[in-house]
Scaffold this motif. Structure first.
Motif, PDB file in Angstrom:
ATOM      1  N   LYS A 193      32.715  34.424  47.935  1.00 50.66           N
ATOM      2  CA  LYS A 193      33.921  35.125  47.496  1.00 50.66           C
ATOM      3  C   LYS A 193      34.833  34.151  46.737  1.00 50.66           C
ATOM      4  CE  LYS A 193      33.661  39.059  50.361  1.00 50.66           C
ATOM      5  NZ  LYS A 193      34.017  39.179  51.787  1.00 50.66           N
ATOM      6  N   LYS A 194      34.219  33.259  46.000  1.00 53.30           N
ATOM      7  CA  LYS A 194      34.951  32.223  45.266  1.00 53.30           C
ATOM      8  C   LYS A 194      36.034  32.800  44.364  1.00 53.30           C
ATOM      9  CE  LYS A 194      32.677  28.100  45.972  1.00 53.30           C
ATOM     10  NZ  LYS A 194      31.202  28.204  45.779  1.00 53.30           N
ATOM     11  N   LYS A 195      35.754  33.976  43.805  1.00 57.65           N
ATOM     12  CA  LYS A 195      36.721  34.592  42.902  1.00 57.65           C
ATOM     13  C   LYS A 195      38.085  34.712  43.558  1.00 57.65           C
ATOM     14  CE  LYS A 195      33.905  37.534  39.917  1.00 57.65           C
ATOM     15  NZ  LYS A 195      33.311  38.871  39.884  1.00 57.65           N
ATOM     16  N   ILE A 196      38.089  34.990  44.827  1.00 58.03           N
ATOM     17  CA  ILE A 196      39.365  35.161  45.523  1.00 58.03           C
ATOM     18  C   ILE A 196      40.150  33.854  45.500  1.00 58.03           C
ATOM     19  CG2 ILE A 196      40.434  35.601  47.762  1.00 58.03           C
ATOM     20  CD1 ILE A 196      38.293  37.670  48.303  1.00 58.03           C
ATOM     21  N   ILE A 197      39.474  32.755  45.834  1.00 62.68           N
ATOM     22  CA  ILE A 197      40.134  31.449  45.831  1.00 62.68           C
ATOM     23  C   ILE A 197      40.601  31.064  44.433  1.00 62.68           C
ATOM     24  CG2 ILE A 197      39.763  28.972  46.203  1.00 62.68           C
ATOM     25  CD1 ILE A 197      39.914  30.382  48.812  1.00 62.68           C
TER      26      ILE A 197
END
Lengths: 196, 196
Positions: free
Chosen positions: A163-167
């Motif tokens: 869920k890298k996009k969130i970070i």
DNA sequence: CTTTTTTATTATCTTTTGTTAACGTTTTAA
DNA sequence: TTAAAACGTTAACAAAAGATAATAAAAAAG
């Protein structure tokens, strides 16, 4: 209607279930554009919201309001469906708000139409089943994380996970809210982690 | 096979979707009895579990194991479906365990059969959709409670809400586990509440 | 009926999070 | 470009939960 973007939408739906031209032709006439400026609501708590959307561009945040406090459950990015699925499903006022975190462009269609397609075609009924199964798996994952992991573990999983996009794209205080803690607490967790 | 209990099962399924004799006839030959003694597992973590069950009698507990600790997500009572739905769905080893909290009697059927019915009949496909929607709404509620409410608020909601069966029939340390806290902490919460 | 085992409460101490406020930095808008 | 708003970190203290251990009560097993 931009054919390229419509195709993008169709392709995304096809990831759930194959849709032939006839199936697709049942939905496509009902698809319309929507633009949202940063901060605008796509779905507003308390209103009966009948539209599902497909994000062409932009980020959105899905949250509940409880005692005046916002509680973030999801973030949505381009190429994904978004909407108050369960309010639409039972025709009640929406319990959630979905706001644009950036300027957004969507394709939208009425949930009613989708439901009528369930009657008309087995393929769309299957689409509805697989969509519901997909949503349920996402909810199961989110629920089990909240039950099993500490806030720190949830944050680590967010960094290391898929869920890298969130970070990368979401402001930290919204991430704290998503993790179920205060921004202050997230800041402390980050400090603890860097000193290890 | 006891006809009365089979009818009970059919009636329960009909709450999701109407099933005519023909539809029902596609599933009923695959339904079998299962008995479980208290403490036995209906589903075991790590195994590929292919059966869904309908509880005729008894209580069950659904939990994950994380670092050797059990984390309870659900309790099941008579007249409800139970199983590792999402493991069955994607054919993977089960992530959860479902154990009998009391002696239990079930009707069971293979998930594979249900999936094959999705191809054979639009009515069963619809059943699958509505079942998935139903499960998703349950997960949404559970998830949002974990995100929005404190352990104390979750406990109060359990007492006041429509989940009285849990309070009445489930030992307190399992309830604490379901709330995401220790038995000691639940005991403190109870004390706080009675002194108000 | 008696003995284990399980279950629930209480106390103590530690760890974590919440709350509030202050401060500097970055972003946004006028 | 400058003023205002939003954002992230840190500190101090309060509130809540975890860990452990002791104890009592209830349930299960023999």
């Amino acid at each position: 209607m931009d054919e390229k973007e419509l195709l993008k939408f169709r392709t995304a739906l096809t990831r759930f279930v194959p849709l032939n031209d006839e199936d697709w032709g049942l939905l496509s006439p009902f698809v319309t554009y929507r633009n949202l400026a940063k901060g605008e609501h796509w779905i507003t708590e308390g209103k009966k919201e009948q539209y599902l959307g497909f994000i062409l561009e932009g980020n959105m945040r899905h949250y509940y309001i409880r005692n005046g406090e916002e509680k973030t459950t999801y973030f949505y990015f381009e190429n994904h469906l978004t909407g108050s699925y369960f309010s639409a499903l039972n025709g009640a006022a929406s319990l959630v708000t979905i706001e644009a975190l950036t300027d957004c462009r969507l394709l939208s269609f009425p949930y009613d139409v989708l439901v009528s397609l369930y009657d008309e075609s087995h393929a769309w009924e299957r689409f509805g089943r697989i969509l519901a199964e997909y949503l349920a798996m996402g909810l199961e994952e989110r629920m089990s994380e909240l039950l099993m992991l500490s806030p720190e573990e949830r944050y680590v999983k967010l960094i290391e996970g898929n869920k890298k996009k969130i970070i990368e794209r979401i402001p930290q205080h919204y991430i704290a809210n998503y993790l179920g803690i205060t921004p202050v607490s997230l800041s402390r967790i980050r400090k603890r982690l860097t000193s290890k």
